[in-house]
Design an enzyme around this catalytic site. Structure first.
Site, short mmCIF file in Angstrom:
data_model
loop_
_atom_site.label_atom_id
_atom_site.label_comp_id
_atom_site.label_asym_id
_atom_site.label_seq_id
_atom_site.Cartn_x
_atom_site.Cartn_y
_atom_site.Cartn_z
N GLU A 136 35.70 55.35 9.06
CA GLU A 136 34.61 56.36 9.08
C GLU A 136 34.34 56.85 7.65
OE1 GLU A 136 35.36 59.47 11.97
OE2 GLU A 136 36.18 58.05 13.42
N GLU B 216 42.95 61.01 16.76
CA GLU B 216 43.36 62.34 16.27
C GLU B 216 44.39 63.05 17.16
OE1 GLU B 216 39.65 64.47 15.71
OE2 GLU B 216 38.80 62.87 14.50
O1 9MR Z 1 29.49 61.84 13.74
C1 9MR Z 1 29.79 62.43 14.99
C2 9MR Z 1 28.84 63.57 15.25
O2 9MR Z 1 27.52 63.09 15.46
C3 9MR Z 1 29.29 64.35 16.47
O3 9MR Z 1 28.49 65.51 16.62
C4 9MR Z 1 30.74 64.72 16.32
C5 9MR Z 1 31.15 65.46 17.55
O4 9MR Z 1 32.40 65.30 17.92
O5 9MR Z 1 31.54 63.57 16.11
C6 9MR Z 1 31.23 62.89 14.95
O6 9MR Z 1 32.09 61.78 14.76
C7 9MR Z 1 33.47 62.06 14.60
C8 9MR Z 1 34.24 60.87 15.13
O7 9MR Z 1 33.87 60.63 16.45
C9 9MR Z 1 35.74 61.11 15.02
N1 9MR Z 1 36.13 61.42 13.69
C10 9MR Z 1 35.39 62.49 13.05
C11 9MR Z 1 33.89 62.19 13.12
C12 9MR Z 1 33.10 63.24 12.39
O8 9MR Z 1 33.24 64.46 13.06
#
Ligand code: 9MR
Length: 370
Positions: free
Chosen positions: A260, A155
């Site tokens: 994802e 990102e």
């Molecule tokens: O699914 C993840 C969640 O449990 C966490 O709280 C969150 C915090 O940053 O991150 C989520 O995963 C993210 C991923 O690492 C990057 N792309 C977006 C995902 C959803 O937020």
């Protein structure tokens, strides 16, 4: 005796997922791409055996949902927490799962100290460069030879294609991205290296990523694929836009992955902010949480239809697509229950809260047979 032997062979074939219709998603798509899921710490520790069973049946790749992010694995200077990562590596080896490292550089879930000097002021470029190098060489170095591929950077662009003004960018400029790929390659030469982002169906963002890949290649740095996160809804993105980006990547000879995937069935409070910006947090209101007690059959049908259209598209681009990973195994632990509104009941994945396959699974399996 021969019957017994044939029976045993059949049994082994079934257990390995080679049983045709009996096999899970991974065997159905084994000639096309890897099929994976994000897995959380509790699942790895055995706290949800039914989720693990689903993973064993359907997935040949896993991504730790949080445990290899900077704040988890490297919470304080010089202090690394490798326990959860080590346990996942062992589980992945035992199940023959292609393990994805997520993620080395991100603007989220990175502790404040990373960007500060001893006096609490903004770190100098030299200090931050040193920290980046130490982090990547230590973390990716520890798992050298055990990780199928690393999301090296996550990102870094805004939706309009400009660089996100994170502290990485403020202190080091664009250089941080090139350094991250350089260090990752050094730390684990056998791991694939990826760039990962959301909303890549937007032409502006997709072009920025294509330019980035070309810039990396020009500098002699390796990048193996671009990950489309895939946090979608029933009505976004328009699949024509998504196809436009899959096609543009293919033309630019950049392999793609869906990293994802989930499809929210709940209303999004502000359409302009769809994506995956985790800093969003809208107030919970009843109209934003329409299915707290179960999914109406009509919505289930729409979810199936949406997954089928997406997989048709993935099949069409499978020669340039190496993996499709869901962001979670079942609906009970999906992050979408809490984003962009906390405490909702969403239904974005292929397996429900009782660990049962939704009708979409059979349809997605059927597609692979045709
Ligand atoms: O699914 C993840 C969640 O449990 C966490 O709280 C969150 C915090 O940053 O991150 C989520 O995963 C993210 C991923 O690492 C990057 N792309 C977006 C995902 C959803 O937020």
């Amino acid at each position: 005796m021969p019957y017994l032997r044939i029976g045993m062979v059949m049994c082994v074939l079934q257990l390995n997922g080679w049983g045709g219709d009996q096999g899970g998603l991974m065997s159905a798509y084994e000639d096309a791409f890897l099929v994976g899921a994000a897995i959380n710490r509790n699942q790895v520790a055995g706290g949800e055996p039914k989720a693990l069973n689903l993973a064993r049946e359907h997935f040949n790749s896993v991504t730790p949902e949080n445990d290899l992010k900077w704040e988890k694995v490297h919470p304080e200077p010089g202090q690394f927490n490798f326990g959860p990562g080590d346990r996942l590596v062992a589980l992945a080896e035992a199940n023959d799962w292609a393990l994805i490292g997520h993620t080395l550089v991100w603007h989220q879930q990175t502790p404040d100290w990373v960007f500060q000097d001893e006096d609490g002021n903004l770190a100098s470029a030299e200090l931050l460069r040193e920290r980046l190098k130490d982090h990547i060489l230590t973390v990716a170095g520890r798992y050298r030879g055990k990780i199928h591929g690393w999301d090296v950077a996550n990102e870094i662009f805004n939706d309009d294609g400009s660089w996100r003004e994170s502290l990485w960018y403020t202190i080091l400029g664009e250089e941080y991205l090139y350094l991250a790929f350089e260090y990752a390659q050094k730390a684990d030469p056998s791991a694939e290296l990826y760039y990962n982002d959301y909303n890549l169906w937007k032409a502006s963002k997709r072009e920025a990523v294509i330019n980035l890949v070309q810039a990396l290649r020009k500098r002699g740095l390796r990048i193996d694929a671009v990950g489309f996160q895939g946090h979608y809804g029933l009505d976004y993105p328009d699949l024509k836009d998504l196809e436009g980006s899959l096609k543009a990547m293919k033309m630019a000879k950049i392999p793609t992955m869906v990293t994802e995937l989930d499809i929210s069935l709940l209303p999004f409070p502000n359409a302009d902010q769809r994506g995956a910006d985790i800093s969003l947090n809208f107030e919970l209101q009843a109209h934003l949480n329409p299915y707290p007690d179960g999914l109406p059959p009509e919505m289930e049908k729409q979810l199936t239809k949406r997954y089928v259209s997406l997989f048709k598209l993935f099949n069409k681009y499978q020669d340039n697509m190496t993996r499709v990973t869901f962001w979670g195994i079942t609906d009970n632990t999906t992050w979408r229950n809490n984003w962009p509104v906390h405490g909702r009941t969403d239904y974005p994945l292929l397996f429900d809260r009782n660990y049962q396959a939704k009708p979409a699974v059979e349809e997605v399996l059927k597609l692979s047979r045709n």
